[in-house]
Design an enzyme around this catalytic site. Structure first.
Site, short mmCIF file in Angstrom:
data_model
loop_
_atom_site.label_atom_id
_atom_site.label_comp_id
_atom_site.label_asym_id
_atom_site.label_seq_id
_atom_site.Cartn_x
_atom_site.Cartn_y
_atom_site.Cartn_z
CB SER A 1 24.56 29.45 -70.45
OG SER A 1 25.06 28.59 -71.45
CG ASP B 1 27.19 27.26 -69.25
OD1 ASP B 1 26.42 27.74 -68.39
OD2 ASP B 1 26.83 26.92 -70.38
#
Length: 306
Positions: free
Chosen positions: A45, A161
């Site tokens: 991320s 993510d």
């Protein structure tokens, strides 16, 4: 007293954590200014984002841009959508960074530093580790926070993510025999001490009624006071909204996954960034978070005798 290491190469692991990931910049500053060389990076991320910018030599361009952001500028970078897959498309902010040449057009295998970005394939139920191919696509896939940024279709799957499965990808970083492993945890339950910053004289902002209303709405939805530790969880006045529940749930999951990873793959140095320092969306706190990351890294490296 801790034994001082003579190893100067660093394998760096940067965790997920939204805007707290700006602390990664301060961590990198501290590591490099001490004379260490970062030879490989694995990130999830925001960790993948900051790591990719450093590996491509563009971290200073991003720093200069992000420390000048305020709530209104961030609003103007958000491309809201009514999609059931997420409420932000995420393309406007990336297009802006492309125009500013913050994210270069380069393949991962051509970077001067070994780099891996981690995403999660929710169709095929697996991690996807990008160690080659287009850097932009790897970063964009890795930061697709579920129900916030629209996900990315990839190779018969849908990527979100990387923090969903592996917020601290220590098991993915490429290591050599003569390196030290430093990991940065953006979801630590340690208390937060705001760093000392030089006082700046801010020009008085004059906003229209519409803009003032937007900023107020931002504070209601995204500000960090919603994510601070609740001392009295049974308080009848306490109301958790959609983003409170979403963010707290993701952070709890990531904290537990990170704990398990650190137990399995203990790093030489663990830099702990408090989850109470900043909400996932407060990207206007760039200067504060960069300074905090530097201080946290200094403390961790001093403790390790580095």
């Amino acid at each position: 007293m801790a034994k001082v290491s003579t190893k100067k190469n660093i394998a760096l692991v940067l965790s997920s954590g939204g805007a707290r990931g700006l602390a990664h910049i301060g961590v990198i500053d501290e590591i490099t200014e001490r004379g260490y060389t970062i030879t490989s990076i694995a990130g999830s991320s925001m960790g993948a984002f900051v790591g990719g910018l450093y590996a491509s030599g563009n971290i200073d361009k991003f720093r200069e841009w992000v420390i000048n952001l305020d709530k209104l500028k961030i609003f103007n970078l958000i491309d809201f959508t009514l999609s059931s897959q997420g409420f932000i498309r995420g393309e406007r902010v990336f297009e802006k960074m492309r125009k500013l040449k913050i994210i270069p057009e380069i393949d991962i295998e051509n970077l001067p530093i070994r780099y891996i970005a981690v995403a999660a394939d929710i169709i095929n139920n697996k991690e996807v580790a990008f160690d080659k191919g287009n850097l932009y696509k790897a970063i964009r896939a890795s930061i697709s926070i579920p129900n916030v940024f629209t996900p990315i279709e990839y190779d018969g799957g849908i990527l979100v993510d990387g923090g969903v499965l592996n917020p601290m990808p220590i098991n993915k970083v490429l290591r050599s025999n003569n390196d030290l492993l430093i990991a940065v945890d953006l979801n630590s339950l340690v208390s937060y001490q705001k760093p000392s910053l030089p006082k700046k004289i801010e020009p008085e902002a004059i906003h229209s009624a519409k803009v003032t209303k937007l900023i107020k709405k931002w504070d209601e939805l995204f500000s960090s006071h919603h994510y601070e530790k609740i001392e009295k969880p049974t308080d009848p006045k306490l109301k958790l909204g959609y983003f409170d529940i979403l963010t707290r749930s993701i952070q709890l999951m990531q904290s537990k996954l990170t704990e398990q990873t650190i137990e399995t793959y203990p790093p030489d140095v663990l830099v702990s960034i408090s989850k109470y320092s900043c909400s996932v969306f407060e990207f206007y706190k760039g200067e504060e978070m960069i300074a905090y990351g530097r201080e946290a890294c200094k403390m961790a490296m001093d403790k390790a005798g580095l």
